[in-house]
Motif scaffolding. Structure first.
Motif, short mmCIF file in Angstrom:
data_model
loop_
_atom_site.label_atom_id
_atom_site.label_comp_id
_atom_site.label_asym_id
_atom_site.label_seq_id
_atom_site.Cartn_x
_atom_site.Cartn_y
_atom_site.Cartn_z
N GLU A 52 0.83 -1.21 0.00
CA GLU A 52 0.00 0.00 0.00
C GLU A 52 0.86 1.26 0.00
O GLU A 52 0.54 2.24 -0.66
N HIS A 57 -1.89 5.48 -2.29
CA HIS A 57 -1.75 6.90 -2.03
C HIS A 57 -1.84 7.17 -0.54
O HIS A 57 -2.80 7.77 -0.07
N PRO A 58 -0.85 6.70 0.23
CA PRO A 58 -0.90 6.95 1.67
C PRO A 58 -0.61 8.41 1.98
O PRO A 58 -0.05 9.14 1.16
N ASP A 59 -1.01 8.84 3.16
CA ASP A 59 -0.72 10.20 3.59
C ASP A 59 0.79 10.42 3.69
O ASP A 59 1.31 11.48 3.34
N ASP A 60 1.48 9.42 4.19
CA ASP A 60 2.93 9.51 4.34
C ASP A 60 3.55 8.21 3.85
O ASP A 60 3.52 7.19 4.53
N ARG A 61 4.08 8.24 2.64
CA ARG A 61 4.64 7.04 2.02
C ARG A 61 5.79 6.47 2.85
O ARG A 61 5.89 5.26 3.04
N SER A 63 6.32 6.61 6.11
CA SER A 63 5.82 5.92 7.30
C SER A 63 5.18 4.58 6.95
O SER A 63 5.35 3.60 7.69
#
Length: 156
Positions: A52, A57-61, A63
């Protein structure tokens, strides 16, 4: 041939060990299975977070990727413990117990959440307590060759 003339087979180290230790207790096998399942769950969860983080499209790639790698590395502890428990290695009980102790605060936080994590937290808590009970059981301790305090120098 009489019984006096019949040669007796000499036990090999593998058969001698199996005869001395007897069959593996079910409690030990169950504890190893729980540790293995926890390790596999960590690998799956870490893999999912990693994929993922890299494709979604995570908020903080950063992390997401770090969390995924961390979970996969943490999975080594219960997986190695499960392997050691199956092989009846005394050292394996420590990592297995540590894994269960680390799972309890995670389960507690999941139960306190207002989401679908509540049932998962309940299951994780029950599994962790069950595994701890199995790991400290005298049958398991004896099967692993762990002698209590003050008995380290004594022969079994």
């Amino acid at each position: 041939m009489s019984s006096e003339q019949t040669p007796t087979p000499t036990p090999t180290p593998a058969t001698a060990t199996a005869e001395e230790t007897g069959p593996r207790p079910g409690r030990l096998t169950a504890a190893a299975a729980i540790a293995a399942l926890e390790g596999l769950a960590l690998v799956v969860g870490g893999g999912w977070m990693l994929v993922e983080g890299l494709t979604g499209h995570p908020d903080d790639r950063t992390s997401a990727v770090t969390g995924g790698v961390t979970l996969i590395v943490l999975a080594l502890l219960p997986l190695l413990a499960a392997r050691g428990l199956i092989a009846r290695r005394g050292w394996s009980r420590g990592p297995a117990v540590i894994t269960q102790i680390m799972a309890l605060p995670v389960a507690y936080n999941m139960v306190r959440a207002d989401s679908l994590a509540v049932p998962a937290g309940i299951v994780l808590g029950v599994v962790a307590v069950t595994a701890l009970v199995l790991l400290v059981n005298p049958t398991t301790t004896q099967a692993l060759g762990i002698r209590g305090p003050g008995n380290a120098g004594k022969q079994p």
